[in-house]
Design an enzyme around this catalytic site. Structure first.
Site, PDB file in Angstrom:
ATOM      1  N   CYS A 109      19.123  54.057  -7.970  1.00 27.96           N
ATOM      2  CA  CYS A 109      17.953  54.914  -8.050  1.00 27.96           C
ATOM      3  C   CYS A 109      18.442  56.024  -8.434  1.00 27.96           C
ATOM      4  O   CYS A 109      17.482  56.962  -9.236  1.00 27.96           O
ATOM      5  CB  CYS A 109      16.709  54.754  -7.053  1.00 27.96           C
ATOM      6  SG  CYS A 109      16.297  53.274  -6.568  1.00 27.96           S
ATOM      7  N   SER A 134      12.645  42.704  -0.157  1.00 26.82           N
ATOM      8  CA  SER A 134      12.620  42.418  -1.752  1.00 26.82           C
ATOM      9  C   SER A 134      13.575  41.528  -2.061  1.00 26.82           C
ATOM     10  O   SER A 134      14.833  41.404  -1.529  1.00 26.82           O
ATOM     11  CB  SER A 134      13.357  43.890  -2.083  1.00 26.82           C
ATOM     12  OG  SER A 134      13.145  43.721  -3.610  1.00 26.82           O
ATOM     13  N   ALA A 135      13.092  40.508  -2.896  1.00 26.00           N
ATOM     14  CA  ALA A 135      14.047  39.266  -3.216  1.00 26.00           C
ATOM     15  C   ALA A 135      15.285  39.493  -3.868  1.00 26.00           C
ATOM     16  O   ALA A 135      16.313  38.891  -3.691  1.00 26.00           O
ATOM     17  CB  ALA A 135      13.192  38.207  -4.080  1.00 26.00           C
ATOM     18  N   HIS A 136      15.478  40.634  -4.793  1.00 25.57           N
ATOM     19  CA  HIS A 136      16.497  40.589  -5.567  1.00 25.57           C
ATOM     20  C   HIS A 136      17.835  41.324  -4.912  1.00 25.57           C
ATOM     21  O   HIS A 136      18.863  41.234  -5.231  1.00 25.57           O
ATOM     22  CB  HIS A 136      16.105  41.522  -7.007  1.00 25.57           C
ATOM     23  CG  HIS A 136      16.088  43.051  -6.712  1.00 25.57           C
ATOM     24  ND1 HIS A 136      17.256  43.790  -7.009  1.00 25.57           N
ATOM     25  CD2 HIS A 136      15.092  43.687  -6.315  1.00 25.57           C
ATOM     26  CE1 HIS A 136      16.615  45.160  -6.835  1.00 25.57           C
ATOM     27  NE2 HIS A 136      15.577  45.164  -6.395  1.00 25.57           N
ATOM     28  N   GLN A 166      17.464  46.285   2.267  1.00 23.11           N
ATOM     29  CA  GLN A 166      18.990  46.013   2.456  1.00 23.11           C
ATOM     30  C   GLN A 166      19.196  45.192   3.568  1.00 23.11           C
ATOM     31  O   GLN A 166      20.447  44.526   3.236  1.00 23.11           O
ATOM     32  CB  GLN A 166      19.661  47.548   2.475  1.00 23.11           C
ATOM     33  CG  GLN A 166      19.552  48.035   1.058  1.00 23.11           C
ATOM     34  CD  GLN A 166      20.350  47.576  -0.008  1.00 23.11           C
ATOM     35  OE1 GLN A 166      21.210  46.726   0.222  1.00 23.11           O
ATOM     36  NE2 GLN A 166      19.902  48.266  -1.213  1.00 23.11           N
ATOM     37  N   THR A 170      -3.005  38.094  -9.748  1.00 28.56           N
ATOM     38  CA  THR A 170      -2.728  36.617  -9.508  1.00 28.56           C
ATOM     39  C   THR A 170      -1.130  36.412  -9.365  1.00 28.56           C
ATOM     40  O   THR A 170      -0.345  37.609  -9.681  1.00 28.56           O
ATOM     41  CB  THR A 170      -2.836  36.254 -11.333  1.00 28.56           C
ATOM     42  OG1 THR A 170      -4.216  36.259 -11.581  1.00 28.56           O
ATOM     43  CG2 THR A 170      -2.320  34.784 -11.363  1.00 28.56           C
TER      44      THR A 170
HETATM   45  N1  PLP Z   1      14.256  50.149  -0.124  1.00 26.23           N
HETATM   46  C1  PLP Z   1      15.670  50.496  -0.084  1.00 26.23           C
HETATM   47  C2  PLP Z   1      16.631  50.492   1.048  1.00 26.23           C
HETATM   48  C3  PLP Z   1      16.421  49.837  -1.189  1.00 26.23           C
HETATM   49  O1  PLP Z   1      17.619  49.701  -1.244  1.00 26.23           O
HETATM   50  C4  PLP Z   1      15.512  49.575  -2.385  1.00 26.23           C
HETATM   51  C5  PLP Z   1      16.349  49.075  -3.693  1.00 26.23           C
HETATM   52  O2  PLP Z   1      17.331  49.861  -4.018  1.00 26.23           O
HETATM   53  C6  PLP Z   1      14.240  49.680  -2.374  1.00 26.23           C
HETATM   54  C7  PLP Z   1      13.610  50.073  -1.001  1.00 26.23           C
HETATM   55  C8  PLP Z   1      13.207  49.320  -3.439  1.00 26.23           C
HETATM   56  O3  PLP Z   1      13.081  47.689  -3.776  1.00 26.23           O
HETATM   57  P1  PLP Z   1      13.015  47.537  -5.205  1.00 26.23           P
HETATM   58  O4  PLP Z   1      14.182  47.404  -6.086  1.00 26.23           O
HETATM   59  O5  PLP Z   1      12.570  46.121  -4.705  1.00 26.23           O
HETATM   60  O6  PLP Z   1      11.633  47.893  -5.596  1.00 26.23           O
END
Ligand code: PLP
Length: 397
Positions: free
Chosen positions: A326, A198-200, A178, A236
């Site tokens: 999640c 994380s890129a997204h 985050q 890959t």
């Molecule tokens: N760690 C945190 C603090 C997150 O907010 C998230 C995703 O919401 C993740 C890990 C997991 O990342 P990813 O969605 O790329 O698996």
């Protein structure tokens, strides 16, 4: 989708058009495998290495310290599972408000005989560094504390926690999924050993993450195969994803200062607007030590009705969430993060997470405030005459 207001950037962000532009050639003509020796392969390799340097620059790291993974979750898993205890057993310190990517991995390790300490947080969701100091044991080999929380947006004193950990001789990992691209993270000044990204979450594509591994840190792979990523993560490479991540990191780094100011002002404008428009609306988490675009609120007396409230907002064109994406399938259950912050179970059901991003505007904020006001008036007509409560009152009893 047009006309909708998307304020759930902690769940995911729209891909920046400049990121998409950078990626497109690698989804079309430039399809080479970076491990191939021919021209097509070399072109893909060059693109992967250029992106690696861009991601490294976001952290002030060397390119060789970046391992690309399939997600932030995988990066967290690789850090926690890849660092091995010096003896057969050992001890890990983490916090009670980590993302499931860390907590579930810790629980797995616990089942395998590793001892775990889950640190408490204060009412704002912040860890007391003296608690880390007190939790360290002779067999502690790893401390893992997130840089910023995904539910309430609070920022942890990572520099200090890493320093305490290093003085003890253990490794320090931070989940910066985050935080990365939003607050400065500089590995030349902060003695952190492992950082998950994380890129997204920073206007890049989904399905691509990275783990920073400080030079000299030993890390066992979780995925075995052709030895890509210097043997730390075989497979890959996701070339287009990696290129997109590189561009997203570059844009975030260049724009961080201005964007932080812009988002902080926008967030304050939103908070003031909501407090004036929705009776009983209070801020959750630290007012200052929080991600600039992150607002978490509750509504006094209506905590258990947040699901219905979010449904009305969604129907009226505003996308916000009740905590992490999640845990969305557990809607209505108390938030474990709020419980850890000392909320009673009833109030812990009532979090509304509103997270702004690069393309959020003042006009959207004003429109969202009006929608919040209408939704509140629709669901709770009598509440309009009630006096506003302020954030601190939540903790009064
Ligand atoms: N760690 C945190 C603090 C997150 O907010 C998230 C995703 O919401 C993740 C890990 C997991 O990342 P990813 O969605 O790329 O698996």
């Amino acid at each position: 989708m047009s006309g909708r207001i998307y304020f759930d950037h902690s769940a995911t962000t729209p891909v920046d058009p400049r990121v998409l532009n950078a990626m497109m050639p690698f989804l079309e003509g430039c399809f080479g495998n970076p491990s191939s020796m021919h021209r097509e392969g070399r072109k893909a390799r060059e693109a992967v290495e250029a992106a690696r340097a861009q991601v490294a620059a976001l952290l002030g790291a060397d390119a060789a310290e970046i391992v690309f993974t399939g997600s932030g979750t995988e990066a967290d898993n690789l850090a926690l599972l890849g660092v091995r205890p010096p003896a057969e057993k050992g001890h890990i310190v983490t916090s009670s408000i980590e993302h499931a990517a860390v907590l579930e991995t810790c629980r797995y390790l616990e089942r395998r005989g590793i001892a775990l300490t889950y640190l408490p947080v204060d009412q704002e969701g912040i860890i007391d560094p003296s608690d880390v100091q007190a939790a360290l044991r002779p067999d502690t080999y790893l401390v893992s504390v997130m840089a910023a929380n995904n539910v309430v947006g609070t920022i942890q004193p990572i520099d200090e926690l890493a320093r305490i950990t290093k003085q003890h001789g253990a490794l320090f990992h931070t989940d910066a999924v985050q935080a990365a691209g939003k607050i400065p993270l500089d590995v030349s000044r902060c003695p952190v050993d492992l950082i998950a990204l994380s890129a997204h979450k920073l206007h890049g594509p989904k399905g691509i993450g990275a783990l920073y591994v400080r030079s000299g840190v030993e890390l066992s792979p979780m995925v075995f195969g052709g030895g890509q990523e210097r043997g730390r993560r075989s497979a890959t490479e996701n070339v287009a994803g990696i290129v997109g991540f590189g561009m997203a990191a570059e844009l975030a780094r260049q724009g961080m200062q201005g964007e932080s100011l812009r988002l902080a002002a926008l967030r304050q404008h939103l908070l003031h607007g909501l407090q004036a428009a929705v009776p009983g609306l209070y801020l959750i988490g630290d007012p200052d030590q929080r991600l600039h675009g992150h607002l978490s609120v509750g509504i006094t007396g209506h905590e258990s009705e947040v699901g219905a409230f979010l449904k009305v907002l969604d129907d009226c064109g505003v996308a916000v969430s009740a905590g992490s994406a999640c845990s969305a399938h557990q809607a209505g259950a108390p938030s474990s993060v709020l419980l850890a912050m000392g909320f009673d179970p009833e109030r812990a059901r009532g979090l509304i997470r509103i997270t702004l991003g690069r393309f959020s505007t003042r006009d959207e904020v004003d429109r969202a405030v009006a929608v919040f006001a209408d939704a509140a008036a629709q669901l709770w007509p009598t509440a309009q005459s009630r006096p506003h409560r302020i954030a601190t009152e939540v903790f009064a009893n």
